[in-house]
Motif scaffolding. Structure first.
Motif, PDB file in Angstrom:
ATOM      1  N   VAL A 121       3.670  -5.002   2.374  1.00 11.04           N
ATOM      2  CA  VAL A 121       2.509  -4.138   1.990  1.00 11.04           C
ATOM      3  C   VAL A 121       1.640  -3.826   3.338  1.00 11.04           C
ATOM      4  CG1 VAL A 121       0.165  -3.985   0.823  1.00 11.04           C
ATOM      5  CG2 VAL A 121       2.302  -4.974  -0.206  1.00 11.04           C
ATOM      6  N   ILE A 122       1.638  -4.843   4.200  1.00  9.95           N
ATOM      7  CA  ILE A 122       0.773  -4.757   5.458  1.00  9.95           C
ATOM      8  C   ILE A 122       1.898  -3.707   6.251  1.00  9.95           C
ATOM      9  CG2 ILE A 122       0.158  -5.681   7.785  1.00  9.95           C
ATOM     10  CD1 ILE A 122      -0.608  -8.038   6.044  1.00  9.95           C
ATOM     11  N   GLN A 123       3.026  -3.679   6.391  1.00 12.88           N
ATOM     12  CA  GLN A 123       3.901  -2.925   6.892  1.00 12.88           C
ATOM     13  C   GLN A 123       3.887  -1.594   6.489  1.00 12.88           C
ATOM     14  OE1 GLN A 123       7.974  -4.406   8.066  1.00 12.88           O
ATOM     15  NE2 GLN A 123       7.115  -6.462   7.272  1.00 12.88           N
ATOM     16  N   THR A 124       3.971  -1.338   5.126  1.00 13.27           N
ATOM     17  CA  THR A 124       3.736  -0.099   4.567  1.00 13.27           C
ATOM     18  C   THR A 124       2.535   0.665   4.718  1.00 13.27           C
ATOM     19  OG1 THR A 124       5.310  -0.949   2.718  1.00 13.27           O
ATOM     20  CG2 THR A 124       4.154   0.966   2.119  1.00 13.27           C
ATOM     21  N   LEU A 161       2.333  -2.284  -3.575  1.00 13.51           N
ATOM     22  CA  LEU A 161       2.464  -3.755  -4.019  1.00 13.51           C
ATOM     23  C   LEU A 161       3.739  -3.727  -5.300  1.00 13.51           C
ATOM     24  CD1 LEU A 161       1.553  -6.625  -4.153  1.00 13.51           C
ATOM     25  CD2 LEU A 161      -0.283  -5.930  -5.916  1.00 13.51           C
ATOM     26  N   ALA A 162       3.591  -2.588  -6.359  1.00 12.41           N
ATOM     27  CA  ALA A 162       4.492  -2.655  -7.278  1.00 12.41           C
ATOM     28  C   ALA A 162       5.695  -2.536  -6.812  1.00 12.41           C
ATOM     29  CB  ALA A 162       3.845  -1.532  -8.103  1.00 12.41           C
ATOM     30  N   VAL A 163       5.971  -1.541  -5.794  1.00 11.79           N
ATOM     31  CA  VAL A 163       7.467  -1.192  -5.367  1.00 11.79           C
ATOM     32  C   VAL A 163       8.061  -2.481  -4.594  1.00 11.79           C
ATOM     33  CG1 VAL A 163       8.870   0.419  -3.990  1.00 11.79           C
ATOM     34  CG2 VAL A 163       7.144   1.236  -5.419  1.00 11.79           C
ATOM     35  N   THR A 164       7.092  -3.119  -3.878  1.00 13.87           N
ATOM     36  CA  THR A 164       7.609  -4.231  -3.234  1.00 13.87           C
ATOM     37  C   THR A 164       7.954  -5.344  -3.916  1.00 13.87           C
ATOM     38  OG1 THR A 164       5.953  -3.755  -1.233  1.00 13.87           O
ATOM     39  CG2 THR A 164       6.971  -5.805  -1.264  1.00 13.87           C
ATOM     40  N   TRP A 165       7.441  -5.546  -5.025  1.00 19.42           N
ATOM     41  CA  TRP A 165       7.738  -6.687  -6.147  1.00 19.42           C
ATOM     42  C   TRP A 165       8.973  -6.315  -6.672  1.00 19.42           C
ATOM     43  CZ3 TRP A 165       6.891 -11.535  -6.293  1.00 19.42           C
ATOM     44  CH2 TRP A 165       5.479 -11.993  -5.757  1.00 19.42           C
ATOM     45  N   ILE A 166       9.473  -4.914  -6.707  1.00 19.65           N
ATOM     46  CA  ILE A 166      10.715  -4.807  -7.519  1.00 19.65           C
ATOM     47  C   ILE A 166      11.779  -4.624  -6.592  1.00 19.65           C
ATOM     48  CG2 ILE A 166      12.106  -2.600  -8.021  1.00 19.65           C
ATOM     49  CD1 ILE A 166      10.121  -3.464 -10.410  1.00 19.65           C
ATOM     50  N   ALA A 167      11.295  -4.478  -5.309  1.00 18.21           N
ATOM     51  CA  ALA A 167      12.423  -4.530  -3.954  1.00 18.21           C
ATOM     52  C   ALA A 167      12.745  -6.071  -3.917  1.00 18.21           C
ATOM     53  CB  ALA A 167      11.681  -3.977  -2.613  1.00 18.21           C
ATOM     54  N   VAL A 168      11.617  -6.910  -3.690  1.00 19.27           N
ATOM     55  CA  VAL A 168      11.920  -8.362  -3.667  1.00 19.27           C
ATOM     56  C   VAL A 168      12.941  -8.933  -4.918  1.00 19.27           C
ATOM     57  CG1 VAL A 168      10.840 -10.769  -3.981  1.00 19.27           C
ATOM     58  CG2 VAL A 168       9.954  -8.818  -2.475  1.00 19.27           C
TER      59      VAL A 168
END
Length: 265
Positions: A121-124, A161-168
């Protein structure tokens, strides 16, 4: 045995630091993913801008107007591209045995995933600032009020945050880094299949329904209204928040289930 809150916080910060250091030492993946939205922004503004703007508003070419229309979609592509990098990074950790080692250590198990998510999220957000700065350099001018800018920032952070959790989850479920990159490509492509470049009204009926209600389109439309200061539709705002919160819950539950399952023998 439960982990005390102070130890869990320390573990989360440690894992966050690890992932930020990893991104700094190996910047090529982040730069490659960031180049895609930057090149698309330049391409559609300077090569297709006049034609696309004339087709959208029905009048004469207006490159600046099309830039304002295009920028929210490019921002969402940046979110998807950065998340794709995290999916690859998680898959690499899985295949190289780092995750297995973390499982045996006396640390909060959730901190391993939290470190990846917070780091992403910080990088995004950093990548979004760069893309937005490029948009201003190309001539984008916003009519948004401070409240609308704050709302746009909050929506971008929540959707990231949402897309990152999906990516994880994709990274944990993938057999290797290459598989994560392939499986995660819809995170970058879905904005193109929405209203990033053209209005959904211009799409054929058989495709319009998907383009209108897939997760990225209502977020793009809400951002477009916020950044332009023209107001947002209630339907788009509700769908944007609903998709964002729903994907956070889904991505977290999926990632948590994959991470806590016993490794295959």
């Amino acid at each position: 045995m439960s982990t005390p809150p102070t130890h869990a916080l320390r573990d989360n910060l440690t894992m966050l630091r690890r992932n930020l250091l990893h991104a700094r030492r190996y910047p090529s993946l982040t730069l490659n993913l960031l180049l895609t939205p930057v090149m698309l922004l330049l391409l559609f503004v300077y090569v297709f801008g006049d034609v696309m703007s004339a087709g959208i508003d029905g009048g004469g070419p207006d490159r600046a107007e099309y830039l304002a229309y295009l920028l929210p979609g490019i921002l969402l592509m940046t979110v998807g591209g950065t998340a794709l990098g995290i999916a690859v990074s998680v898959a690499m950790d899985m295949t190289e045995g780092i995750i297995a080692r973390f499982r045996t250590m006396a640390i909060s198990r959730s901190s391993v995933l939290t470190g990846h998510v917070l780091g992403s999220v910080i990088q995004t957000l950093g990548a979004l600032v760069l893309v937005l700065a490029l948009g201003f350099a190309l001539g984008f001018r916003s009519g948004a009020t401070p409240v609308e800018w704050l709302a746009a920032t909050g929506l971008l952070a929540l959707f990231s945050l949402a897309v990152t959790w999906i990516a994880v989850g994709i990274g944990l479920a993938s057999p290797n880094a290459e598989g994560a990159g392939n499986i995660g490509m819809p995170l970058v492509l879905l904005p193109m299949l929405g209203s990033a470049f053209v209005p959904v009204e211009a799409m054929p009926g058989w495709f319009r329904w998907f383009a209108e209600y897939q997760p990225f389109t209502p977020v793009i439309e809400t951002l477009r209204g916020l950044l332009s200061g023209t107001g947002i539709g209630t339907t788009n705002a509700v769908l944007a928040l609903g998709w964002s919160l729903g994907l956070v819950v889904l991505g977290y539950a999926w990632s948590r289930a994959l991470f806590t399952r016993e490794p295959r023998r």
